[in-house]
Design an enzyme around this catalytic site. Structure first.
Site, PDB file in Angstrom:
ATOM      1  N   THR A   1       0.872  -1.177   0.000  1.00 61.58           N
ATOM      2  CA  THR A   1       0.000   0.000   0.000  1.00 61.58           C
ATOM      3  C   THR A   1       0.908   1.227   0.000  1.00 61.58           C
ATOM      4  O   THR A   1       2.116   1.100   0.183  1.00 61.58           O
ATOM      5  CB  THR A   1      -0.881   0.036   1.276  1.00 61.58           C
ATOM      6  OG1 THR A   1      -0.027   0.148   2.423  1.00 61.58           O
ATOM      7  CG2 THR A   1      -1.737  -1.203   1.402  1.00 61.58           C
TER       8      THR A   1
ATOM      9  N   ALA B 106       3.358  -1.262   4.902  1.00 62.15           N
ATOM     10  CA  ALA B 106       2.626  -0.124   5.463  1.00 62.15           C
ATOM     11  C   ALA B 106       3.600   1.050   5.546  1.00 62.15           C
ATOM     12  O   ALA B 106       4.649   0.936   6.192  1.00 62.15           O
ATOM     13  CB  ALA B 106       2.090  -0.475   6.847  1.00 62.15           C
TER      14      ALA B 106
ATOM     15  N   VAL C 158       7.629  -2.267   7.191  1.00 60.00           N
ATOM     16  CA  VAL C 158       7.537  -0.801   7.238  1.00 60.00           C
ATOM     17  C   VAL C 158       8.150  -0.210   5.972  1.00 60.00           C
ATOM     18  O   VAL C 158       9.306  -0.463   5.644  1.00 60.00           O
ATOM     19  CB  VAL C 158       8.242  -0.244   8.502  1.00 60.00           C
ATOM     20  CG1 VAL C 158       8.171   1.280   8.517  1.00 60.00           C
ATOM     21  CG2 VAL C 158       7.632  -0.838   9.766  1.00 60.00           C
ATOM     22  N   LYS C 159       7.311   0.566   5.283  1.00 62.58           N
ATOM     23  CA  LYS C 159       7.742   1.152   4.010  1.00 62.58           C
ATOM     24  C   LYS C 159       8.306   2.551   4.277  1.00 62.58           C
ATOM     25  O   LYS C 159       7.639   3.394   4.895  1.00 62.58           O
ATOM     26  CB  LYS C 159       6.520   1.211   3.083  1.00 62.58           C
ATOM     27  CG  LYS C 159       6.847   1.165   1.619  1.00 62.58           C
ATOM     28  CD  LYS C 159       5.545   0.985   0.849  1.00 62.58           C
ATOM     29  CE  LYS C 159       5.766   1.056  -0.631  1.00 62.58           C
ATOM     30  NZ  LYS C 159       4.502   1.155  -1.348  1.00 62.58           N
ATOM     31  N   VAL C 160       9.531   2.773   3.788  1.00 62.36           N
ATOM     32  CA  VAL C 160      10.269   4.003   4.110  1.00 62.36           C
ATOM     33  C   VAL C 160      10.787   4.617   2.805  1.00 62.36           C
ATOM     34  O   VAL C 160      11.357   3.897   1.977  1.00 62.36           O
ATOM     35  CB  VAL C 160      11.474   3.661   5.032  1.00 62.36           C
ATOM     36  CG1 VAL C 160      12.266   4.906   5.388  1.00 62.36           C
ATOM     37  CG2 VAL C 160      11.010   2.921   6.291  1.00 62.36           C
TER      38      VAL C 160
END
Ligand code: E4P
Length: 216
Positions: free
Chosen positions: A27, A60, A86-88
């Site tokens: 997402t 996310a 965790v998307k960074v």
């Protein structure tokens, strides 16, 4: 190659998952906003619902761009479910955050990758995934698939464990090319996945089989 679906839409996630070929979900803030998900609790609940629907990693994305806030956000996101990644974004504080998450056992997906140099930095920081944006490169007149191939070559030569997640996929041909270029994962809109099924000779052949089956 693993298949992820690139959406925050629960019906589409369910439809792809029901095919039995889904390995995860990605997402981003734009996709979540499109579903009308607003506020920390609603966002967390939506990610939890997705994690309960699909047996696979769910990316996310953090909404902040400074190190301290990214860490706080990432810790909260990772606590939602063990499958959360965790998307960074690939910025200076993002690299520092990816290193911190890696050192603290939190998996990451480094997003907004548009060059091999960015992918190398993300891999060095220990990102679990890098997300090169194929479609957006193509939109600008570059060749997104060339980048997938270049990163594949570098990661193989350097023996980086980071997985290459081909993102910003626009059509079935992108999926086929991503597989050819050795992407580990392709994250796709539902339409592009279903587009892989289509061939006019299949439709013609099946119609004939159905007709002939009546004579059996
Ligand atoms: C996924 O991780 C990306 O956020 C997404 O694929 C971007 O796709 P778009 O270029 O179609 O917005």
């Amino acid at each position: 190659m693993k298949f992820f679906i690139d959406t925050g839409n629960l019906a589409q996630i369910k439809e792809a998952n029901d095919l039995g070929i889904l390995d995860g979900v990605t997402t981003n803030p734009s996709l979540m906003a499109k579903e009308g998900i607003k506020g920390e609790d609603a966002i967390a609940q939506h990610y939890k619902t997705i994690c309960e629907l699909v047996d696979g990693d769910v990316s996310a994305e953090v909404l902040s761009t400074d190190f301290d806030t990214m860490i706080e956000e990432g810790k909260k996101l990772a606590a939602i479910h063990p499958n959360i990644v965790v998307k960074v974004p690939i910025i200076k504080d993002g690299i520092k955050a990816i290193k911190w998450f890696t050192d603290n056992g939190i998996r990451t997906n480094c997003t907004l990758i548009f060059s091999a140099g960015q992918a190398i930095l993300a891999a060095k920081a220990g990102a679990s995934y890098v997300s090169p944006f194929v479609g957006r490169l193509d939109d600008g007149g570059w060749d997104g698939m060339d980048l997938i191939g270049q990163i594949r070559h570098i990661f193989d030569v350097q023996q980086y464990d980071t997985e290459i997640l081909a993102a910003s996929i626009r059509n079935p041909l992108h999926i086929i090319k991503a597989a050819e270029q050795g992407a580990d994962i392709c994250t796709c809109p539902l339409d592009s996945i279903l587009g892989l099924l289509k061939h006019p000779l299949t439709d013609i052949g099946l119609a004939k089989f159905i007709e002939d089956a009546k004579k059996m």
